[in-house]
Write a protein that holds these residues in place. Structure first.
Motif, PDB file in Angstrom:
ATOM      1  N   VAL A   1      91.513  96.183 -19.210  1.00 38.62           N
ATOM      2  CA  VAL A   1      91.131  96.779 -19.737  1.00 38.62           C
ATOM      3  C   VAL A   1      89.333  96.714 -20.511  1.00 38.62           C
ATOM      4  O   VAL A   1      88.234  97.829 -20.413  1.00 38.62           O
TER       5      VAL A   1
ATOM      6  N   GLU B   1      89.651 102.285 -15.100  1.00 32.69           N
ATOM      7  CA  GLU B   1      90.496 103.654 -15.711  1.00 32.69           C
ATOM      8  C   GLU B   1      91.902 103.458 -15.329  1.00 32.69           C
ATOM      9  O   GLU B   1      93.208 104.233 -15.802  1.00 32.69           O
ATOM     10  N   ARG B   2      92.238 102.662 -14.340  1.00 31.02           N
ATOM     11  CA  ARG B   2      93.704 102.385 -13.729  1.00 31.02           C
ATOM     12  C   ARG B   2      94.411 101.492 -14.417  1.00 31.02           C
ATOM     13  O   ARG B   2      95.604 100.718 -13.335  1.00 31.02           O
TER      14      ARG B   2
ATOM     15  N   LEU C   1      97.678 101.865 -17.614  1.00 29.96           N
ATOM     16  CA  LEU C   1      98.301 103.034 -18.103  1.00 29.96           C
ATOM     17  C   LEU C   1      98.016 103.593 -19.633  1.00 29.96           C
ATOM     18  O   LEU C   1      97.496 102.043 -20.227  1.00 29.96           O
ATOM     19  N   PRO C   2      97.890 104.149 -20.276  1.00 35.15           N
ATOM     20  CA  PRO C   2      96.918 104.333 -21.328  1.00 35.15           C
ATOM     21  C   PRO C   2      97.905 103.624 -22.531  1.00 35.15           C
ATOM     22  O   PRO C   2      97.256 102.821 -23.665  1.00 35.15           O
ATOM     23  N   ALA C   3      99.081 103.063 -22.503  1.00 37.54           N
ATOM     24  CA  ALA C   3      99.616 102.281 -23.381  1.00 37.54           C
ATOM     25  C   ALA C   3      99.731 101.026 -23.323  1.00 37.54           C
ATOM     26  O   ALA C   3      99.446 100.229 -24.852  1.00 37.54           O
ATOM     27  N   THR C   4      99.432 100.698 -21.597  1.00 39.71           N
ATOM     28  CA  THR C   4      98.627  99.491 -22.130  1.00 39.71           C
ATOM     29  C   THR C   4      96.902  99.560 -22.376  1.00 39.71           C
ATOM     30  O   THR C   4      96.879  98.286 -23.091  1.00 39.71           O
ATOM     31  N   ARG C   5      96.603  99.907 -22.110  1.00 41.73           N
ATOM     32  CA  ARG C   5      95.402 100.590 -22.728  1.00 41.73           C
ATOM     33  C   ARG C   5      94.581  99.952 -24.186  1.00 41.73           C
ATOM     34  O   ARG C   5      94.672  98.776 -25.031  1.00 41.73           O
ATOM     35  N   ASP C   6      96.380 100.386 -24.760  1.00 40.79           N
ATOM     36  CA  ASP C   6      95.967 100.584 -26.645  1.00 40.79           C
ATOM     37  C   ASP C   6      96.830  99.267 -27.137  1.00 40.79           C
ATOM     38  O   ASP C   6      96.192  99.025 -27.743  1.00 40.79           O
TER      39      ASP C   6
ATOM     40  N   HIS D   1      83.354 107.251 -20.580  1.00 39.00           N
ATOM     41  CA  HIS D   1      84.597 107.836 -21.055  1.00 39.00           C
ATOM     42  C   HIS D   1      84.102 107.663 -23.264  1.00 39.00           C
ATOM     43  O   HIS D   1      83.774 107.039 -23.185  1.00 39.00           O
TER      44      HIS D   1
ATOM     45  N   ASP E   1      84.871 103.880 -25.829  1.00 36.89           N
ATOM     46  CA  ASP E   1      84.759 103.079 -24.540  1.00 36.89           C
ATOM     47  C   ASP E   1      85.207 101.755 -25.697  1.00 36.89           C
ATOM     48  O   ASP E   1      83.773 100.843 -25.442  1.00 36.89           O
TER      49      ASP E   1
END
Length: 347
Positions: free
Chosen positions: A24, A29-30, A32-37, A112, A115
């Motif tokens: 992260v 970018e690979r 998951l958005p929820a994991t990144r958050d 993006h 960031d």
């Protein structure tokens, strides 16, 4: 002061592996958005800043200043990437000033929006950080500023406008955007007598564009025929907006562009349609990039001190790195109107 949190604490707090935290923060970018958050929330809550070389930045300096800026059009081709004109001047000013002060500059472009990982990674390697608008969320920048001083460049109202916090060394630096846009628009209306004027803004989330739009609105408050269109600060974006305006069948007498690259694209689209600048349509820009003076007609613009922005940012960081106890500061550098041919003035 509590010990700096480790990557293991971030992983435990987020409920993920340390490898996921690293991915992260490295900007992969690979994920998951929820994991990144979850990871970024843990980073913010714990106040974690990665150390680039396992240094304790509170005890040892790196001799490096960081600069983070958004490069959101990197995949759209060379024609789209001309925002570098503005960045290059700022970077050049920052590098010259840093060298005089004994610092190197670490430069990173975000590909993006928001960031946070990029900002955290660079912050762990630097004594101070300059962050341009639209690079990372303010909350992330605020917690970085608990470790190293930060200058927000070309942003909207930030912590310095809210009284600031004593544990967060954040300063703001910008140019007189509203004043400059007011001056160039008032020139079109008052000197040339244009009454049908359109503003081509930058992205809706750009603080610089928003302030320039404020100046345009103030200068056109008494006019009936006023329109606003949004572009993206690129030459290609300016061309697309101009093509849409031309397609309506009613082209304004003057087009005020939020930056020079937009104006260059607008002029190209007008020329392609057989419309003369400034004979049929007057066009103005903002920034003062060198290319504008070599166009035919040459581009009337608002010149901002791009190199001085970088120079001033280094001076502001150096003050705080040197141990000065300062309240949050807001610095606005002046701009100047440069009249050339594209508005109807003599060459």
């Amino acid at each position: 002061m509590r010990d700096k949190p480790s990557v293991y604490e971030v992983a435990r707090h987020a409920g993920v592996s340390t490898a996921t935290v690293s991915r992260v923060l490295a900007g992969y970018e690979r994920v998951l958005p929820a994991t990144r958050d979850k990871v970024l929330n843990a980073v913010t809550e714990l106040g974690y800043v990665p150390s680039g070389a396992a240094r304790d930045l509170a005890a040892r300096r790196t001799g490096v200043l960081g600069l983070c800026f958004p490069d959101l059009n990197q995949d759209e081709g060379e024609y789209e990437s001309d925002a570098a004109y503005w960045y290059d001047e700022v970077i050049r000013g920052m590098e010259r000033a840093a060298r005089r002060s004994g610092y190197a500059v670490l430069i990173a472009a975000s590909h993006h929006r928001d960031d946070s990982g990029l900002v955290l990674s660079i912050a762990g390697r630097c004594d101070g950080l300059v962050v341009l608008a639209r690079t990372a969320p303010l909350a992330m920048i605020e917690h970085v500023a608990t470790r190293i001083p930060v200058v927000l460049l070309a942003t909207g109202e930030g912590p310095a406008h809210e009284g600031g916090r004593p544990d967060r060394a954040i300063d703001s630096l910008a140019v007189a955007n509203e004043t400059g846009a007011y001056q160039v628009t008032a020139h079109l209306a008052d000197v040339h007598g244009y009454r049908d004027i359109c503003f081509i803004a930058g992205p809706p989330d750009s603080p610089d564009s928003a302030r320039r739009l404020d100046g345009f609105r103030r200068a056109t408050a008494g006019l009936d025929q006023v329109a606003i269109h949004y572009g993206d600060f690129t030459t290609a974006g300016g061309r697309r907006v101009a093509e849409r305006i031309i397609a309506t069948g009613r082209v304004p007498r003057a087009l005020v562009c939020a930056n020079d690259q937009t104006a260059i694209g607008v002029m190209a689209a007008l020329e392609q349609e057989g419309l003369s600048v400034p004979g049929d349509v007057a066009v103005t820009g903002f920034d003062g990039i060198q290319l504008g003076r070599h166009l035919r007609p040459s581009l009337t613009t608002v010149v901002q001190p791009m190199a001085a922005l970088g120079d001033t940012a280094v001076a502001m960081l150096s003050d705080r790195i040197g141990g000065a106890e300062l309240p949050p500061r807001t610095v606005e550098l002046p701009v100047r109107l440069e009249l050339r041919s594209s508005c109807g003035c003599p060459q």
